[in-house]
Write a protein that holds these residues in place. Sequence first.
Motif, PDB file in Angstrom:
ATOM      1  N   ARG A  55       4.687   6.795 -10.531  1.00 57.35           N
ATOM      2  CA  ARG A  55       5.813   6.553  -8.692  1.00 57.35           C
ATOM      3  C   ARG A  55       4.362   6.006  -8.616  1.00 57.35           C
ATOM      4  O   ARG A  55       2.910   6.303  -9.383  1.00 57.35           O
ATOM      5  CB  ARG A  55       5.747   8.072  -8.209  1.00 57.35           C
ATOM      6  N   GLY A  56       4.689   5.148  -6.968  1.00 53.53           N
ATOM      7  CA  GLY A  56       3.339   5.257  -6.271  1.00 53.53           C
ATOM      8  C   GLY A  56       1.959   5.564  -5.777  1.00 53.53           C
ATOM      9  O   GLY A  56       2.942   7.128  -6.150  1.00 53.53           O
ATOM     10  N   GLY A  57       1.158   5.998  -6.187  1.00 52.39           N
ATOM     11  CA  GLY A  57       0.243   6.936  -6.198  1.00 52.39           C
ATOM     12  C   GLY A  57      -0.013   7.410  -6.980  1.00 52.39           C
ATOM     13  O   GLY A  57      -0.756   8.416  -6.304  1.00 52.39           O
ATOM     14  N   ALA A  58      -0.018   7.502  -8.295  1.00 46.83           N
ATOM     15  CA  ALA A  58       0.552   8.026  -9.283  1.00 46.83           C
ATOM     16  C   ALA A  58       0.291   7.493 -10.183  1.00 46.83           C
ATOM     17  O   ALA A  58       1.001   8.503 -11.486  1.00 46.83           O
ATOM     18  CB  ALA A  58       1.690   8.822  -9.199  1.00 46.83           C
ATOM     19  N   VAL A  64       0.481  -1.333   0.208  1.00 47.26           N
ATOM     20  CA  VAL A  64      -0.334   0.136  -0.437  1.00 47.26           C
ATOM     21  C   VAL A  64       1.012   1.019  -0.001  1.00 47.26           C
ATOM     22  O   VAL A  64       1.036   2.132  -0.563  1.00 47.26           O
ATOM     23  CB  VAL A  64      -1.196  -0.127   1.370  1.00 47.26           C
ATOM     24  N   ASP A  65       1.036   1.861   1.165  1.00 48.25           N
ATOM     25  CA  ASP A  65       2.198   2.797   1.161  1.00 48.25           C
ATOM     26  C   ASP A  65       3.167   2.625   0.447  1.00 48.25           C
ATOM     27  O   ASP A  65       4.663   2.135   0.109  1.00 48.25           O
ATOM     28  CB  ASP A  65       3.004   3.053   2.544  1.00 48.25           C
ATOM     29  N   GLY A  66       3.670   4.105  -0.981  1.00 45.60           N
ATOM     30  CA  GLY A  66       4.853   3.918  -1.865  1.00 45.60           C
ATOM     31  C   GLY A  66       4.265   3.406  -2.959  1.00 45.60           C
ATOM     32  O   GLY A  66       4.734   3.854  -3.687  1.00 45.60           O
ATOM     33  N   VAL A  67       2.957   2.148  -3.091  1.00 46.43           N
ATOM     34  CA  VAL A  67       2.623   1.317  -4.272  1.00 46.43           C
ATOM     35  C   VAL A  67       1.122   2.401  -4.739  1.00 46.43           C
ATOM     36  O   VAL A  67       0.807   3.106  -5.173  1.00 46.43           O
ATOM     37  CB  VAL A  67       2.878  -0.126  -4.068  1.00 46.43           C
ATOM     38  N   LEU A  68       0.318   1.937  -3.818  1.00 45.76           N
ATOM     39  CA  LEU A  68      -0.775   2.755  -4.138  1.00 45.76           C
ATOM     40  C   LEU A  68      -1.427   3.565  -3.608  1.00 45.76           C
ATOM     41  O   LEU A  68      -1.901   4.778  -3.748  1.00 45.76           O
ATOM     42  CB  LEU A  68      -2.284   1.379  -3.304  1.00 45.76           C
ATOM     43  N   THR A  69      -0.381   4.383  -2.975  1.00 43.15           N
ATOM     44  CA  THR A  69      -0.555   6.096  -2.157  1.00 43.15           C
ATOM     45  C   THR A  69       0.835   6.245  -2.670  1.00 43.15           C
ATOM     46  O   THR A  69       1.926   5.544  -3.033  1.00 43.15           O
ATOM     47  CB  THR A  69      -0.849   5.837  -1.230  1.00 43.15           C
ATOM     48  N   ASP A  70       1.808   7.467  -1.895  1.00 39.63           N
ATOM     49  CA  ASP A  70       2.829   8.047  -2.766  1.00 39.63           C
ATOM     50  C   ASP A  70       3.996   7.992  -1.425  1.00 39.63           C
ATOM     51  O   ASP A  70       4.841   8.705  -1.763  1.00 39.63           O
ATOM     52  CB  ASP A  70       2.756   9.715  -3.077  1.00 39.63           C
ATOM     53  N   GLY A  71       3.152   7.484  -0.479  1.00 38.07           N
ATOM     54  CA  GLY A  71       4.313   6.868   0.789  1.00 38.07           C
ATOM     55  C   GLY A  71       4.341   7.556   2.038  1.00 38.07           C
ATOM     56  O   GLY A  71       4.685   8.079   2.990  1.00 38.07           O
ATOM     57  N   SER A 123      -3.817   9.139   0.500  1.00 32.00           N
ATOM     58  CA  SER A 123      -4.900   9.839  -1.089  1.00 32.00           C
ATOM     59  C   SER A 123      -4.390   8.382  -1.738  1.00 32.00           C
ATOM     60  O   SER A 123      -3.251   7.922  -1.843  1.00 32.00           O
ATOM     61  CB  SER A 123      -3.421  11.071  -1.596  1.00 32.00           C
ATOM     62  N   PHE A 124      -5.783   8.343  -2.634  1.00 39.53           N
ATOM     63  CA  PHE A 124      -4.819   7.329  -3.628  1.00 39.53           C
ATOM     64  C   PHE A 124      -5.485   7.505  -5.026  1.00 39.53           C
ATOM     65  O   PHE A 124      -6.402   8.850  -5.378  1.00 39.53           O
ATOM     66  CB  PHE A 124      -6.445   6.267  -3.007  1.00 39.53           C
ATOM     67  N   HIS A 125      -4.849   7.151  -5.968  1.00 40.82           N
ATOM     68  CA  HIS A 125      -5.250   7.629  -7.355  1.00 40.82           C
ATOM     69  C   HIS A 125      -6.272   6.915  -7.818  1.00 40.82           C
ATOM     70  O   HIS A 125      -6.499   5.817  -7.824  1.00 40.82           O
ATOM     71  CB  HIS A 125      -3.778   7.540  -8.193  1.00 40.82           C
ATOM     72  N   THR A 126      -7.233   7.260  -8.682  1.00 35.20           N
ATOM     73  CA  THR A 126      -8.634   6.938  -9.531  1.00 35.20           C
ATOM     74  C   THR A 126      -8.071   6.518 -10.808  1.00 35.20           C
ATOM     75  O   THR A 126      -8.322   5.378 -11.089  1.00 35.20           O
ATOM     76  CB  THR A 126      -9.345   8.158  -9.585  1.00 35.20           C
ATOM     77  N   LEU A 127      -6.850   6.328 -11.028  1.00 41.33           N
ATOM     78  CA  LEU A 127      -6.299   5.989 -12.347  1.00 41.33           C
ATOM     79  C   LEU A 127      -5.774   4.379 -11.739  1.00 41.33           C
ATOM     80  O   LEU A 127      -6.670   3.390 -12.819  1.00 41.33           O
ATOM     81  CB  LEU A 127      -4.983   6.203 -12.706  1.00 41.33           C
ATOM     82  N   ASP A 128      -5.331   4.220 -10.680  1.00 43.50           N
ATOM     83  CA  ASP A 128      -4.870   2.919 -10.451  1.00 43.50           C
ATOM     84  C   ASP A 128      -6.314   2.125  -9.887  1.00 43.50           C
ATOM     85  O   ASP A 128      -6.413   1.006  -9.877  1.00 43.50           O
ATOM     86  CB  ASP A 128      -4.096   3.060  -9.043  1.00 43.50           C
ATOM     87  N   GLY A 144       5.654  -3.903  -5.626  1.00 42.71           N
ATOM     88  CA  GLY A 144       6.530  -2.466  -3.535  1.00 42.71           C
ATOM     89  C   GLY A 144       7.632  -1.967  -4.060  1.00 42.71           C
ATOM     90  O   GLY A 144       7.950  -1.227  -5.386  1.00 42.71           O
ATOM     91  N   ASP A 145       7.800  -1.563  -2.792  1.00 40.58           N
ATOM     92  CA  ASP A 145       8.575  -0.317  -2.607  1.00 40.58           C
ATOM     93  C   ASP A 145      10.086  -0.185  -1.926  1.00 40.58           C
ATOM     94  O   ASP A 145      10.787   0.152  -1.745  1.00 40.58           O
ATOM     95  CB  ASP A 145       7.962   0.894  -2.665  1.00 40.58           C
ATOM     96  N   ASP A 146      10.115  -1.182  -1.219  1.00 39.95           N
ATOM     97  CA  ASP A 146      11.362  -1.017   0.190  1.00 39.95           C
ATOM     98  C   ASP A 146      11.452  -2.415   0.037  1.00 39.95           C
ATOM     99  O   ASP A 146      11.015  -3.632   0.001  1.00 39.95           O
ATOM    100  CB  ASP A 146      10.297  -0.214   1.574  1.00 39.95           C
TER     101      ASP A 146
END
Length: 178
Positions: A149-152, A22-29, A42-47, A113-115
Amino acid sequence: MFELSPDIRARAEKIKLLILDVDGVLTDGRIFIRDDGEEIKSFHTLDGHGLKMLQASGVRTAVITGRDAPSVGVRVRQLGISFYYKGIHDKRAAYADLREKAGVAEQECAFVGDDVVDLPVMVRCGLPVAVPDAHWFALRHAAYVTRHRGGAGAVREVCDLIMQAQGNLESALNGYIE
């Protein structure tokens, strides 16, 4: 449409389950915390729409996250995500349980993932993906690094990539202009 390497195309063709951090992937972290302790994400509607399209193509979705924020549970329900593992400190064990419940082999799983905490899943799944601002060690173990980027829009990119490799993207997109 993507220019997919033969390796990425072959991996993505097999995917039956997309698993997300989630954090850094579905969100900007970033995590916003109110004075009362409530977390705001904050979540992106495109995702979100990408996940809906991927699900409609027959690929199931899952979340494995180390945190337990109520807002994530709300978003998971909104998106119809099939499997939700929250507050997980051992992602390897959660991944094994998830695969058993979903009835999928490792090569049929993609993970974004991101981390470094995501590596126990990334090094085992068929299509390990990282966002571009992921930790350098996670990037080293990714077969594919998203442009977004994550969340974008990173998750949408992965959804589109899988659908393209499986031959479903063009017809799904054309359905919007017919």
